[in-house]
Write a protein that holds these residues in place. Structure first.
Motif, PDB file in Angstrom:
ATOM      1  N   ASP A 156      -0.472 -15.278  79.067  1.00 54.84           N
ATOM      2  CA  ASP A 156       0.851 -15.196  78.444  1.00 54.84           C
ATOM      3  C   ASP A 156       0.772 -15.547  76.963  1.00 54.84           C
ATOM      4  O   ASP A 156       1.796 -15.576  76.282  1.00 54.84           O
ATOM      5  CB  ASP A 156       1.838 -16.141  79.142  1.00 54.84           C
ATOM      6  CG  ASP A 156       2.576 -15.461  80.281  1.00 54.84           C
ATOM      7  OD1 ASP A 156       2.891 -14.256  80.156  1.00 54.84           O
ATOM      8  OD2 ASP A 156       2.842 -16.118  81.304  1.00 54.84           O
ATOM      9  N   GLU A 157      -0.440 -15.833  76.474  1.00 56.41           N
ATOM     10  CA  GLU A 157      -0.600 -16.287  75.097  1.00 56.41           C
ATOM     11  C   GLU A 157      -1.378 -15.274  74.260  1.00 56.41           C
ATOM     12  O   GLU A 157      -2.559 -15.034  74.530  1.00 56.41           O
ATOM     13  CB  GLU A 157      -1.315 -17.640  75.064  1.00 56.41           C
ATOM     14  CG  GLU A 157      -0.523 -18.760  75.701  1.00 56.41           C
ATOM     15  CD  GLU A 157       0.843 -18.939  75.048  1.00 56.41           C
ATOM     16  OE1 GLU A 157       0.959 -18.733  73.826  1.00 56.41           O
ATOM     17  OE2 GLU A 157       1.794 -19.286  75.778  1.00 56.41           O
ATOM     18  N   PRO A 158      -0.749 -14.690  73.247  1.00 55.50           N
ATOM     19  CA  PRO A 158      -1.464 -13.760  72.367  1.00 55.50           C
ATOM     20  C   PRO A 158      -2.706 -14.370  71.725  1.00 55.50           C
ATOM     21  O   PRO A 158      -3.691 -13.667  71.478  1.00 55.50           O
ATOM     22  CB  PRO A 158      -0.414 -13.406  71.306  1.00 55.50           C
ATOM     23  CG  PRO A 158       0.899 -13.587  72.006  1.00 55.50           C
ATOM     24  CD  PRO A 158       0.688 -14.761  72.917  1.00 55.50           C
ATOM     25  N   THR A 159      -2.700 -15.698  71.480  1.00 57.04           N
ATOM     26  CA  THR A 159      -3.876 -16.335  70.876  1.00 57.04           C
ATOM     27  C   THR A 159      -5.067 -16.301  71.827  1.00 57.04           C
ATOM     28  O   THR A 159      -6.213 -16.117  71.394  1.00 57.04           O
ATOM     29  CB  THR A 159      -3.567 -17.786  70.493  1.00 57.04           C
ATOM     30  OG1 THR A 159      -3.032 -18.483  71.628  1.00 57.04           O
ATOM     31  CG2 THR A 159      -2.572 -17.842  69.356  1.00 57.04           C
ATOM     32  N   HIS A 160      -4.813 -16.467  73.129  1.00 56.79           N
ATOM     33  CA  HIS A 160      -5.896 -16.380  74.115  1.00 56.79           C
ATOM     34  C   HIS A 160      -6.403 -14.949  74.204  1.00 56.79           C
ATOM     35  O   HIS A 160      -7.615 -14.716  74.286  1.00 56.79           O
ATOM     36  CB  HIS A 160      -5.395 -16.844  75.482  1.00 56.79           C
ATOM     37  CG  HIS A 160      -6.426 -16.770  76.569  1.00 56.79           C
ATOM     38  ND1 HIS A 160      -7.705 -17.248  76.421  1.00 56.79           N
ATOM     39  CD2 HIS A 160      -6.363 -16.253  77.815  1.00 56.79           C
ATOM     40  CE1 HIS A 160      -8.393 -17.045  77.544  1.00 56.79           C
ATOM     41  NE2 HIS A 160      -7.597 -16.424  78.400  1.00 56.79           N
ATOM     42  N   LEU A 161      -5.493 -14.004  74.159  1.00 59.27           N
ATOM     43  CA  LEU A 161      -5.893 -12.602  74.184  1.00 59.27           C
ATOM     44  C   LEU A 161      -6.748 -12.281  72.956  1.00 59.27           C
ATOM     45  O   LEU A 161      -7.747 -11.557  73.055  1.00 59.27           O
ATOM     46  CB  LEU A 161      -4.658 -11.706  74.234  1.00 59.27           C
ATOM     47  CG  LEU A 161      -4.893 -10.215  74.462  1.00 59.27           C
ATOM     48  CD1 LEU A 161      -5.575  -9.967  75.789  1.00 59.27           C
ATOM     49  CD2 LEU A 161      -3.572  -9.461  74.402  1.00 59.27           C
ATOM     50  N   GLU A 162      -6.369 -12.833  71.816  1.00 61.03           N
ATOM     51  CA  GLU A 162      -7.148 -12.618  70.591  1.00 61.03           C
ATOM     52  C   GLU A 162      -8.562 -13.179  70.737  1.00 61.03           C
ATOM     53  O   GLU A 162      -9.542 -12.565  70.290  1.00 61.03           O
ATOM     54  CB  GLU A 162      -6.448 -13.277  69.409  1.00 61.03           C
ATOM     55  CG  GLU A 162      -7.156 -13.063  68.077  1.00 61.03           C
ATOM     56  CD  GLU A 162      -6.409 -13.678  66.922  1.00 61.03           C
ATOM     57  OE1 GLU A 162      -6.773 -13.396  65.753  1.00 61.03           O
ATOM     58  OE2 GLU A 162      -5.449 -14.447  67.153  1.00 61.03           O
ATOM     59  N   GLU A 163      -8.674 -14.332  71.398  1.00 60.90           N
ATOM     60  CA  GLU A 163      -9.986 -14.933  71.639  1.00 60.90           C
ATOM     61  C   GLU A 163     -10.860 -14.018  72.489  1.00 60.90           C
ATOM     62  O   GLU A 163     -12.055 -13.841  72.223  1.00 60.90           O
ATOM     63  CB  GLU A 163      -9.813 -16.288  72.329  1.00 60.90           C
ATOM     64  CG  GLU A 163     -11.124 -17.021  72.588  1.00 60.90           C
ATOM     65  CD  GLU A 163     -10.941 -18.315  73.354  1.00 60.90           C
ATOM     66  OE1 GLU A 163     -11.858 -19.154  73.337  1.00 60.90           O
ATOM     67  OE2 GLU A 163      -9.877 -18.484  74.001  1.00 60.90           O
ATOM     68  N   LEU A 164     -10.263 -13.414  73.500  1.00 58.30           N
ATOM     69  CA  LEU A 164     -11.021 -12.539  74.393  1.00 58.30           C
ATOM     70  C   LEU A 164     -11.429 -11.247  73.689  1.00 58.30           C
ATOM     71  O   LEU A 164     -12.548 -10.755  73.885  1.00 58.30           O
ATOM     72  CB  LEU A 164     -10.204 -12.239  75.647  1.00 58.30           C
ATOM     73  CG  LEU A 164      -9.829 -13.464  76.489  1.00 58.30           C
ATOM     74  CD1 LEU A 164      -9.069 -13.036  77.734  1.00 58.30           C
ATOM     75  CD2 LEU A 164     -11.063 -14.271  76.870  1.00 58.30           C
ATOM     76  N   THR A 184       3.737  -7.034  72.220  1.00 51.56           N
ATOM     77  CA  THR A 184       3.610  -6.717  70.789  1.00 51.56           C
ATOM     78  C   THR A 184       2.339  -7.345  70.224  1.00 51.56           C
ATOM     79  O   THR A 184       1.660  -6.751  69.387  1.00 51.56           O
ATOM     80  CB  THR A 184       4.838  -7.199  69.995  1.00 51.56           C
ATOM     81  OG1 THR A 184       5.007  -8.612  70.195  1.00 51.56           O
ATOM     82  CG2 THR A 184       6.085  -6.477  70.466  1.00 51.56           C
ATOM     83  N   GLY A 185       2.015  -8.549  70.697  1.00 52.81           N
ATOM     84  CA  GLY A 185       0.778  -9.190  70.263  1.00 52.81           C
ATOM     85  C   GLY A 185      -0.444  -8.410  70.692  1.00 52.81           C
ATOM     86  O   GLY A 185      -1.425  -8.294  69.940  1.00 52.81           O
ATOM     87  N   ALA A 186      -0.398  -7.859  71.910  1.00 57.48           N
ATOM     88  CA  ALA A 186      -1.512  -7.050  72.398  1.00 57.48           C
ATOM     89  C   ALA A 186      -1.705  -5.821  71.518  1.00 57.48           C
ATOM     90  O   ALA A 186      -2.834  -5.484  71.133  1.00 57.48           O
ATOM     91  CB  ALA A 186      -1.265  -6.641  73.845  1.00 57.48           C
ATOM     92  N   LEU A 187      -0.616  -5.157  71.204  1.00 57.19           N
ATOM     93  CA  LEU A 187      -0.713  -3.971  70.358  1.00 57.19           C
ATOM     94  C   LEU A 187      -1.282  -4.312  68.987  1.00 57.19           C
ATOM     95  O   LEU A 187      -2.093  -3.557  68.425  1.00 57.19           O
ATOM     96  CB  LEU A 187       0.655  -3.311  70.219  1.00 57.19           C
ATOM     97  CG  LEU A 187       1.218  -2.643  71.485  1.00 57.19           C
ATOM     98  CD1 LEU A 187       2.658  -2.212  71.259  1.00 57.19           C
ATOM     99  CD2 LEU A 187       0.364  -1.446  71.887  1.00 57.19           C
ATOM    100  N   ASP A 188      -0.892  -5.461  68.452  1.00 57.07           N
ATOM    101  CA  ASP A 188      -1.412  -5.885  67.150  1.00 57.07           C
ATOM    102  C   ASP A 188      -2.919  -6.095  67.199  1.00 57.07           C
ATOM    103  O   ASP A 188      -3.622  -5.925  66.194  1.00 57.07           O
ATOM    104  CB  ASP A 188      -0.731  -7.183  66.694  1.00 57.07           C
ATOM    105  CG  ASP A 188       0.720  -6.984  66.304  1.00 57.07           C
ATOM    106  OD1 ASP A 188       1.112  -5.823  66.055  1.00 57.07           O
ATOM    107  OD2 ASP A 188       1.466  -7.979  66.265  1.00 57.07           O
ATOM    108  N   LEU A 189      -3.437  -6.458  68.369  1.00 57.54           N
ATOM    109  CA  LEU A 189      -4.874  -6.695  68.532  1.00 57.54           C
ATOM    110  C   LEU A 189      -5.637  -5.432  68.926  1.00 57.54           C
ATOM    111  O   LEU A 189      -6.855  -5.472  69.085  1.00 57.54           O
ATOM    112  CB  LEU A 189      -5.095  -7.767  69.612  1.00 57.54           C
ATOM    113  CG  LEU A 189      -4.635  -9.180  69.263  1.00 57.54           C
ATOM    114  CD1 LEU A 189      -4.650 -10.063  70.501  1.00 57.54           C
ATOM    115  CD2 LEU A 189      -5.529  -9.774  68.179  1.00 57.54           C
TER     116      LEU A 189
END
Length: 285
Positions: free
Chosen positions: A248-256, A23-28
């Motif tokens: 496994d962390e949406p915050t790390h994905l957001e950084e990328l 869900t975090g990925a989709l939000d990004l």
């Protein structure tokens, strides 16, 4: 010529497959998901369908075939019968046909230079091409951790994949980078048809990222962190349009995802490639 904007693919190699990550990925705006039949102890497809089956239609989903359960963990095989069954099982376990199915590390079974290996590779690729024709997937590709053994095998008798995925980033050696470029050219792959993987060599916490400042590879690199700069530079080592990266962390994905705004200094990348080749040539045989 650059064809498409850089894209992040959420890879599930070491992931716990938690719903909050998807869900975090989709939000990004990350709508590409990459897994494999052997991830999560050969349970990735079933777990995804069970925990996030309603989310999967919102993603383009790629998976891989080539590794099979064995007493000691896993065994690699290019047997057409086993590969065909694996593709069929992937669609069943996911509850939908995958958008893309990769032949997973074919070099694992092709390292010894024997005459029939070209036929083995061609037959394995033909299985995936046939699966596409049957509607079991929309496209097929090849993933190669070490492309070097494939170079002597690829010719007009081997079906051309839609996508090739190779290692990318500052920790990839000169031989692997050059082999990837050679394979890309041998198959005539263009914009959007080459993906990268493992951009941090397995860990963003490795000491190398404290010693190396990848912001040197970017125009106005000071706006990004070292990890962001390393990720952005990976799209040019070798030249790829998408990178599958696990977290496994949406915050790390957001950084990328935020790193994609950076602009790579191509001249610096070429100088770096030359340094890698020069260093390789200076090493004793």
């Amino acid at each position: 010529m650059r064809g498409t904007d850089p894209r992040v693919v959420l890879g599930l190699h070491r992931s716990r497959h938690e719903r909050r990550l998807l869900t975090g990925a989709l939000d990004l705006g990350v709508t590409a998901l990459d897994t494999s039949t052997n991830y999560l102890g050969f349970r990735s497809h079933q777990v995804l369908a069970r925990t996030a089956g309603d989310l999967l239609p919102k993603f383009t989903v790629s998976t891989k075939v080539g590794y099979f359960p064995a007493a000691d963990g896993a065994v690699h095989s290019l047997d057409p019968v086993r590969l065909t069954a694996a593709v069929e099982k992937a669609a069943k376990d996911l509850g939908r046909e995958p958008d893309l199915v990769f032949l997973h590390n074919p070099e694992h079974s092709l390292r010894k230079p024997v005459p029939h290996h070209r036929d083995l590779l061609a037959a394995a690729c033909a299985v995936l091409a046939d699966a596409q024709k049957k509607g079991l997937c929309d496209a097929w590709g090849v993933v190669s951790w070490d492309p070097s053994p494939l170079l002597r095998l690829v010719d007009v008798t081997v079906p051309k994949p839609s996508v090739l995925m190779v290692r990318a980033g500052l920790l990839v050696g000169a031989r692997t980078l050059d082999a990837a470029d050679t394979l890309i050219n041998a198959w005539g792959l263009g914009c959007g048809e080459v993906w990268g993987m493992s951009p941090f060599g397995g860990s963003t916490s490795a000491s190398v990222w404290d010693r190396l400042d990848p912001r040197l590879f970017l125009q106005e690199g000071g706006r990004l962190s070292r990890i962001q700069a390393a990720f952005r530079a990976a799209y040019h080592l070798p030249r790829v349009d998408s990178i599958a990266v696990g977290t496994d962390e949406p915050t790390h994905l957001e950084e990328l995802v935020g790193a994609l705004a950076g602009q790579v200094e191509e001249r610096t990348v070429q100088e770096y490639r030359k340094l890698l080749r020069d260093r390789l040539c200076d090493q004793p045989a």
